[in-house]
Enzyme design. Structure first.
Site, mmCIF file in Angstrom:
data_model
loop_
_atom_site.group_PDB
_atom_site.id
_atom_site.type_symbol
_atom_site.label_atom_id
_atom_site.label_comp_id
_atom_site.label_asym_id
_atom_site.label_seq_id
_atom_site.Cartn_x
_atom_site.Cartn_y
_atom_site.Cartn_z
ATOM 1 N N GLU A 1 34.706 37.989 42.139
ATOM 2 C CA GLU A 1 35.234 39.362 41.993
ATOM 3 C C GLU A 1 34.324 40.141 41.059
ATOM 4 O O GLU A 1 34.379 39.989 39.844
ATOM 5 C CB GLU A 1 36.675 39.356 41.469
ATOM 6 C CG GLU A 1 37.655 38.866 42.496
ATOM 7 C CD GLU A 1 39.114 38.959 42.020
ATOM 8 O OE1 GLU A 1 39.415 39.774 41.139
ATOM 9 O OE2 GLU A 1 39.921 38.177 42.550
ATOM 10 N N GLU B 1 42.899 32.958 39.907
ATOM 11 C CA GLU B 1 42.834 33.269 38.462
ATOM 12 C C GLU B 1 43.922 32.562 37.663
ATOM 13 O O GLU B 1 44.545 33.175 36.792
ATOM 14 C CB GLU B 1 42.911 34.782 38.237
ATOM 15 C CG GLU B 1 41.729 35.526 38.790
ATOM 16 C CD GLU B 1 41.599 36.940 38.226
ATOM 17 O OE1 GLU B 1 42.632 37.522 37.866
ATOM 18 O OE2 GLU B 1 40.467 37.434 38.147
#
Ligand code: GAL
Length: 802
Positions: A245, A176
């Site tokens: 995710e 991320e």
């Protein structure tokens, strides 16, 4: 001889290299496009003894892939010294996944976030001269490369990459970065390109991914993380649409209620993703588990990492979540070839309703979506009417048969109970000395905590003297994080903590000074080191700013620059009181309750049976607990969840965020603490607690967790057979408590007949199910008339016993 050749064939199959490539539609394994259903299971959040059961239940739940991060801080506790034992035996974990016939997505990072201490960075990394994490910084890149290479080489040596015949089909570098890249400017761009090249140069033979990060080189697959990822596309057409995710719930903070994500909404999100062109989907978390020891991140992440996941913290099926998603997976797999062999044709079926139709050869799969967050509706599709509940997707196989609707949960639900074992433990206690009791050092300033403790302990004593005391005054601390307990002359004054939303705070603590000399002792404690945000290496802990005695007749006294004496950790930690040997090194005395800084010890026998075990610590304040020397984590039941943010009921319809369906307001965020069975012997186990603020150990009990009541519902509008199964391996269905077709009321555990109860099906269900581990039967809705009832359904409730 034939046995030998069988073994040879098996061996050859095992070691057959698997080619992993991709196109815009999906990953391609050995030439075949694949829908891949994946789930996150972090190996250290369970024990090696639990791994096979979890992996097996993930497989039975319809997963193809297990995803895990790799936890740098635990694998390299000091530079160049590696640890891969016990819960950190990564190779063993990957091999177990392989033996179960599943694949692996290895997210090496090595920054992982993950609610893990310091986001997975080793604490020593902060001390490397001139280091800046996660940017174009030579020292950082050197250590990152060396760890990532170490892991890749370990996997290669064991032939674990798919290109070598192993299960690893994907690897991730970074995590991320897109969330923080703006803080790093051009250096961040250079870093991410370096990370990509460095990873690619490892020659693993499988693709590298980067999640939530769009500025990636063309050979890296960028992937989506989020509550919903339908409509999201990777940066280049030639890459598949992958969701790494997909949140099954959310993690628990101390001081905050428990997050829940309704399975109807998860199933909706997942079905929408595949409807709109996705092909790889990973549940974060599929099994969350436990933050044992001091592994949980900060701020304030609880020891339980249950995550409201399909497998609960104890590795048990979380129903109906596990089962409903299994039903979804089965349906998607039935459509796999058709879905992946074509592009979805989109059409509008209404203002908030749409279809995506995949056709290939004679096959056809339609996804019919109603994205209206309020209203159920009926749509016409190819001259047939389909009823679509609000916020739902129907998957229509052959473009005719509704095989799955995300809002119609046919899978069984269950009531899980925590059964007290009424252990009546007998306790002894040992007082942790207030202030300096062991090796110490001095400084004329307030020291930053991580710099000082190197995170060898949660605790740091800050002590100083003040010479001319008088009665009541205030101690003002300009900035503290996370917890501080204040003592004057050995007497407890008060405890303070910040919260997940206010990380650093000031304190104005009333204190009592004695005439003459006073010793001020402040015990500062961290509750997991910051795991997210830009420049996390610079975030501080402990006390800082000015520390002032206020309200003195002679005016305020700033103590921050005077001499302070420091002690890292506690005497009890130094003596290892939580181990069998260490516990013998002091004299334990009769138990004192509600006393801060107290060690408690008892001996106990493991609760009988195989059910998972937890420690009920509702009567305690804050501290840490150990069973036979193994830390089961930090506990903090005294920190009650904020009031008033929990809704009366949770509506699955409409966009979900982690604050939508909270429960447990006003209660301890975590009351039960998992004690893995493998950490206990049948008799004579040692349980030790360190209590910081004061608790009552006499109410501590062991509980066992079991699923005894199971229930199923099947609706007339989406008929199917009722499937019942007992989740425990040794359980069978022992009784049918309820079976009614009509409009029964209540929920699992409390069903009762409604106004229309057309058939008593108890006998039929009993015949089919009692004495069995699982059973199924098809209700006949035609036999029942329920005038005026909008939708008939069958509800069954059964008991499982072992
Ligand atoms: C993501 C992160 C994960 C985890 C998650 C929240 O942003 O990539 O590691 O921290 O949030 O549970």
């Amino acid at each position: 001889m034939w046995l030998l050749s069988l073994a040879l064939v098996l061996l050859l199959q095992l070691s057959a290299a698997q080619n992993v490539s991709y196109d815009h539609r999906s990953l391609i394994l050995n030439g075949k496009r694949r829908i891949l259903l994946s789930g996150s299971v972090h190996y250290p959040r369970a024990t090696p003894e639990m791994w096979p059961g979890i992996i097996q239940k993930a497989k039975e739940g319809g997963l193809d892939v297990i995803e895990t991060y790799v936890f740098w801080d635990r694998h390299e506790p000091s530079p160049g010294q590696y640890y891969f034992e016990g819960r950190y035996d990564l190779v063993k974990f990957v091999k177990l996944v392989q033996q179960a016939g599943l694949l692996v997505n290895l997210r090496i990072g090595p920054y992982v976030c993950a609610e893990w201490n310091l986001g997975g960075f080793p604490i020593w990394l902060r001390d490397i001269p001139h280091i800046v994490f996660r940017t174009d910084n030579e020292p950082f890149k050197k250590y990152m490369q060396s760890f990532l290479t170490k892991i890749v080489n370990m996997m290669k040596e064991e032939n674990l990459f798919a290109s070598q015949g192993g299960p690893i089909i994907l690897a991730q570098v970074e995590n991320e970065y897109g969330n923080v890249d703006s803080h790093y400017g051009e250096a961040g761009v250079r870093y991410i390109n370096w990370a990509a090249e460095m990873a690619q140069a490892q020659n693993t033979g499988v693709p590298w991914i980067m999640c939530a990060q769009s500025k990636v080189p063309e050979y890296i697959i960028d992937t989506c993380n989020g509550m919903y990822c339908d409509g999201w596309n990777p940066t280049l057409y030639k890459k598949p649409t992958m969701w790494t995710e997909s949140y099954t719930g959310w993690f628990t903070y101390y001081g905050w209620p428990l997050p829940h994500r309704p399975v109807e909404d998860i199933a909706f999100a997942v079905a929408r993703f595949f409807e709109r062109g996705g092909s790889f989907h990973n549940y974060y978390m599929y099994f969350g588990g436990t933050n044992f020891g001091r592994t949980s991140g900060g701020p304030y992440v609880a020891s339980s990492y249950d995550y409201d996941a399909p497998l609960d913290e104890y590795g048990m099926q979380h129903l109906p979540k596990w089962g409903h998603l299994k039903d979804l997976h089965e349906t998607l797999k039935l459509g796999e070839e058709v879905i992946l062999s074509s592009e979805g044709q989109h059409s509008e079926l209404g203002p908030n309703q749409e279809a995506h139709v995949y056709s290939y050869g004679n096959g056809c799969v339609a996804f019919l979506a109603n994205v209206d967050s309020m209203n159920d509706t009926v749509v016409e599709f190819r001259n047939v009417s389909y009823s679509l509940p609000a916020w739902s997707v129907s998957i229509v196989l052959d473009c005719k048969t509704v095989a799955f609707n995300s809002a119609k949960v046919k899978s069984q639900s269950a009531v899980v109970s925590m059964n007290p074992s009424k252990s009546s433990l007998s306790w002894t206690s040992f007082d942790e000395p207030v202030g300096i009791s062991g090796s110490s050092f001095k400084a004329k300033q307030l020291l930053e905590q991580m710099e000082t403790t190197k995170d060898t302990s949660d605790y740091l004593w800050y002590t100083t003297r003040y010479a001319t005391g008088t009665g009541s005054t205030w101690l003002s601390i300009e900035s503290m994080r996370d917890v501080v307990h204040i003592f004057v002359n050995g007497q407890f004054q008060s405890s303070w903590h910040t919260s997940k939303s206010v990380l650093y705070n000031s304190v104005e603590a009333p204190i009592k000074l004695a005439p003459g000399s006073n010793t001020i002792a402040l015990l500062s404690a961290t509750v997991g080191l910051q795991n997210f945000g830009a420049f996390i290496e610079t975030w501080s802990a402990g006390l800082s700013g000015s520390l002032i005695l206020k309200g003195l007749p002679g005016g305020d006294q700033n103590l921050s620059k005077q001499e302070w004496t420091y002690q890292v950790g506690l005497k009890g930690e130094d003596l290892k009181l939580f181990t069998v040997e260490g516990s013998r090194s002091v004299n334990w005395s009769a138990v004192s309750t509600k006393k801060p800084l107290t060690w408690y010890m008892t001996e106990f026998d493991a609760p009988p049976g195989d059910d998972p075990v937890a420690l009920d610590l509702a009567s305690m304040g804050k501290g840490q607990a150990w069973v036979n020397g193994q830390s089961i984590g930090r506990y903090w039941p005294a920190y009650k969840a904020a009031d008033s943010v929990c809704p009366e009921s949770c509506d699955y319809r409409g966009s979900y965020d982690q604050n939508k369906c909270l429960t447990g307001c006003g209660q301890s965020s975590q009351r039960w603490y998992h004690v893995p069975r493998s950490w206990m012997k049948p008799r004579g186990n040692l349980l030790v607690l360190f209590e910081e603020t004061g608790g009552d150990p006499s109410s501590i009990d062991f509980v066992t967790r079991s699923t005894n009541v199971i229930c199923a519902r099947v609706y007339e509008s989406h008929p199917a057979s009722v499937k019942l199964w007992c989740p425990g391996e040794k359980q069978v269905i022992s009784q049918i408590r309820f079976a009614s077709l009509g409009n029964p009321e209540g929920s699992c555990g409390s069903f009762k007949e409604g106004s229309c109860h057309t058939n008593d099906l108890s006998n039929t269900v009993e015949k089919a199910c009692v004495g069995q581990r699982s059973c199924s039967l098809a209700p006949d809705f035609t036999t029942s008339a329920c005038p005026g009832v909008r939708e008939k359904f069958l509800a069954v409730e059964a008991l499982c016993s072992s």
